[in-house]
Design a protein around this motif. Structure first.
Motif, PDB file in Angstrom:
ATOM      1  N   ALA A 131      -4.356  14.040  -7.251  1.00 50.23           N
ATOM      2  CA  ALA A 131      -3.493  15.109  -7.216  1.00 50.23           C
ATOM      3  C   ALA A 131      -1.963  14.779  -6.858  1.00 50.23           C
ATOM      4  N   THR A 132      -1.986  13.852  -5.835  1.00 47.42           N
ATOM      5  CA  THR A 132      -0.813  13.448  -5.351  1.00 47.42           C
ATOM      6  C   THR A 132      -0.291  11.999  -5.769  1.00 47.42           C
ATOM      7  N   VAL A 133      -0.600  10.989  -4.806  1.00 46.83           N
ATOM      8  CA  VAL A 133      -0.191   9.814  -5.020  1.00 46.83           C
ATOM      9  C   VAL A 133      -1.228   8.666  -4.902  1.00 46.83           C
ATOM     10  N   LEU A 134      -1.415   7.699  -5.799  1.00 44.84           N
ATOM     11  CA  LEU A 134      -2.046   6.523  -5.909  1.00 44.84           C
ATOM     12  C   LEU A 134      -1.311   5.170  -5.272  1.00 44.84           C
ATOM     13  N   CYS A 135      -1.677   4.717  -4.311  1.00 44.99           N
ATOM     14  CA  CYS A 135      -0.911   3.797  -3.783  1.00 44.99           C
ATOM     15  C   CYS A 135      -1.730   2.219  -3.586  1.00 44.99           C
ATOM     16  N   ALA A 136      -1.154   1.162  -3.525  1.00 49.23           N
ATOM     17  CA  ALA A 136      -1.885  -0.059  -3.246  1.00 49.23           C
ATOM     18  C   ALA A 136      -0.664  -0.856  -2.616  1.00 49.23           C
ATOM     19  N   GLY A 137      -1.352  -1.916  -1.960  1.00 51.42           N
ATOM     20  CA  GLY A 137      -0.644  -2.932  -0.952  1.00 51.42           C
ATOM     21  C   GLY A 137      -0.386  -2.505   0.417  1.00 51.42           C
ATOM     22  N   SER A 158       0.615   6.116 -18.561  1.00 53.46           N
ATOM     23  CA  SER A 158      -0.418   5.354 -18.042  1.00 53.46           C
ATOM     24  C   SER A 158      -0.094   4.073 -17.582  1.00 53.46           C
ATOM     25  N   VAL A 159      -0.817   3.552 -16.467  1.00 49.07           N
ATOM     26  CA  VAL A 159      -0.531   2.497 -15.754  1.00 49.07           C
ATOM     27  C   VAL A 159      -1.616   1.510 -15.423  1.00 49.07           C
ATOM     28  N   ARG A 160      -1.414   0.308 -15.799  1.00 52.87           N
ATOM     29  CA  ARG A 160      -2.581  -0.554 -15.393  1.00 52.87           C
ATOM     30  C   ARG A 160      -1.974  -1.601 -14.401  1.00 52.87           C
ATOM     31  N   LEU A 161      -2.821  -1.781 -13.275  1.00 53.80           N
ATOM     32  CA  LEU A 161      -2.367  -2.615 -12.235  1.00 53.80           C
ATOM     33  C   LEU A 161      -3.116  -3.882 -12.157  1.00 53.80           C
ATOM     34  N   SER A 162      -2.860  -4.954 -11.925  1.00 51.79           N
ATOM     35  CA  SER A 162      -3.811  -6.225 -11.897  1.00 51.79           C
ATOM     36  C   SER A 162      -3.113  -7.020 -11.048  1.00 51.79           C
ATOM     37  N   GLY A 163      -3.711  -8.329 -10.990  1.00 52.57           N
ATOM     38  CA  GLY A 163      -3.243  -9.420 -10.251  1.00 52.57           C
ATOM     39  C   GLY A 163      -3.355  -9.775  -8.897  1.00 52.57           C
ATOM     40  N   THR A 164      -3.568  -8.690  -8.114  1.00 54.32           N
ATOM     41  CA  THR A 164      -3.751  -8.596  -6.853  1.00 54.32           C
ATOM     42  C   THR A 164      -5.313  -8.390  -6.288  1.00 54.32           C
ATOM     43  N   SER A 165      -5.305  -8.420  -4.958  1.00 56.96           N
ATOM     44  CA  SER A 165      -6.659  -8.241  -4.374  1.00 56.96           C
ATOM     45  C   SER A 165      -6.528  -6.793  -3.436  1.00 56.96           C
ATOM     46  N   TRP A 166      -5.622  -6.146  -3.793  1.00 56.50           N
ATOM     47  CA  TRP A 166      -5.350  -5.017  -3.155  1.00 56.50           C
ATOM     48  C   TRP A 166      -6.583  -3.951  -3.085  1.00 56.50           C
ATOM     49  N   VAL A 167      -6.731  -3.146  -2.316  1.00 55.46           N
ATOM     50  CA  VAL A 167      -7.484  -1.858  -2.372  1.00 55.46           C
ATOM     51  C   VAL A 167      -6.548  -0.656  -2.800  1.00 55.46           C
ATOM     52  N   ALA A 168      -7.027   0.235  -3.574  1.00 52.09           N
ATOM     53  CA  ALA A 168      -6.090   1.417  -3.979  1.00 52.09           C
ATOM     54  C   ALA A 168      -6.370   2.532  -3.188  1.00 52.09           C
ATOM     55  N   TYR A 169      -5.730   3.339  -2.598  1.00 47.40           N
ATOM     56  CA  TYR A 169      -5.843   4.697  -2.166  1.00 47.40           C
ATOM     57  C   TYR A 169      -5.208   5.861  -3.012  1.00 47.40           C
ATOM     58  N   ALA A 170      -6.066   7.010  -3.143  1.00 45.44           N
ATOM     59  CA  ALA A 170      -5.323   7.929  -3.793  1.00 45.44           C
ATOM     60  C   ALA A 170      -5.669   9.457  -3.242  1.00 45.44           C
ATOM     61  N   ASP A 171      -4.716  10.237  -3.052  1.00 43.35           N
ATOM     62  CA  ASP A 171      -4.655  11.527  -2.351  1.00 43.35           C
ATOM     63  C   ASP A 171      -5.333  11.192  -0.640  1.00 43.35           C
TER      64      ASP A 171
END
Length: 294
Positions: free
Chosen positions: A134-140, A256-269
């Motif tokens: 519902a809020t923000v997805l982040c990575a990095g 729509s967004v596709r993220l690639s190229g890193t080994s980051w873990v995403a967080y959302a909410d």
């Protein structure tokens, strides 16, 4: 309210270091003044919270009220998404970013919105083959901060995120990030990306300050690699949203967004999601909420 309202109160008793459990009785009493029936549920685990939320929605309650933080709200979103059950959040957690986006600073705001019959629909993000957010997805950098903040026992509240930021700065390393939307493709050495349905994460940090939760679009904030001293100077502007004016920051809007190229873990909410690569899409009007805002 003019029509009969059946609500369920879902208490996450460990939220806010036990605050939710301590105030549950008082919150239930306030809610009973403005609904015709209130079912009270207490869940002591994430699995239990998710199950209770699913059962309440399957049972056809008009409103599911979560007494807890963003973690409990995130689990309730999974149940309420694309259903006829409206979600309300009484803030009792560490960050409370979804409650803030709904204009709910306390149970009083929820009671007023229920009494007035204030409902609206919000967009939700959906991770491909994964959950809603519902809020923000982040990575990095920001997801690393989340990881650290979640492991810290002290302090409570937004200060925990501030301290986690300082600690993670010392370990900061950019990674190659590819961001693909329906209109743009970026490839850059980046420190973080935030995909915002609402403006804020981490207890009120407006990382996507112009995000609107009902416009059918995500706001993206991408921070390119920069010297640590530059980032230290940028940090105070995070609390005001002025960071988007910095030359190292790129902003985009996308469905729509596709993220690639890193080994980051995403967080959302504020919750740990899958690793990158991932694709997420904004689904317009996917959640009905009880809200005095907007």
């Amino acid at each position: 309210m003019s029509t009969s309202t059946r609500a369920a109160l879902l208490v996450c008793p460990t939220s806010g270091k036990g605050r939710a459990g301590r105030v549950a009785g008082a919150v239930a009493a306030r809610l009973r003044d403005v609904v015709d029936r209130l079912d009270l549920h207490v869940a002591s685990s994430a699995e239990g919270t998710a199950e209770v939320a699913r059962r309440a929605v399957d049972d056809g309650v008009d409103v599911l009220v979560v007494l807890g933080g963003d973690g409990g709200a995130h689990l309730a979103v999974q149940a309420c998404a694309q259903s006829s059950t409206a979600l309300a959040v009484v803030p009792a957690g560490t960050g409370n970013d979804l409650a803030t986006a709904l204009g709910a600073r306390s149970v009083d705001d929820v009671v007023t919105a229920l009494r007035d019959g204030s409902r609206r629909t919000l967009d939700l993000g959906r991770i491909e083959n994964g959950p809603w957010f519902a809020t923000v997805l982040c990575a990095g950098f920001d997801s690393a901060v989340n990881e650290r903040a979640n492991s810290m026992r002290w302090p409570a509240g937004p200060r925990r995120y501030d301290l986690a930021i300082v600690a993670e700065l010392a370990a900061l390393r950019p990674q190659r990030l590819v961001v693909e939307t329906e209109d743009d493709s970026l490839e850059l050495d980046a420190l973080l990306i935030a995909v915002g349905n609402t403006t804020s994460y981490g207890g009120g940090i407006p990382v996507c300050p112009d995000a609107l939760p009902a416009d059918g679009l995500f706001d993206l904030t991408v921070v390119a690699a920069a010297p640590r001293r530059t980032l230290v100077r940028m940090l105070p502007t995070l609390r005001t949203g002025r960071h988007v004016e910095h030359p190292a920051v790129r902003t985009l809007r996308a469905r729509s967004v596709r993220l690639s190229g890193t080994s980051w873990v995403a967080y959302a909410d504020g919750e740990r999601m899958s690793g990158v690569p991932l694709t997420t899409t904004c689904v317009p009007g996917a959640l009905t909420v009880v809200s005095g805002v907007g």
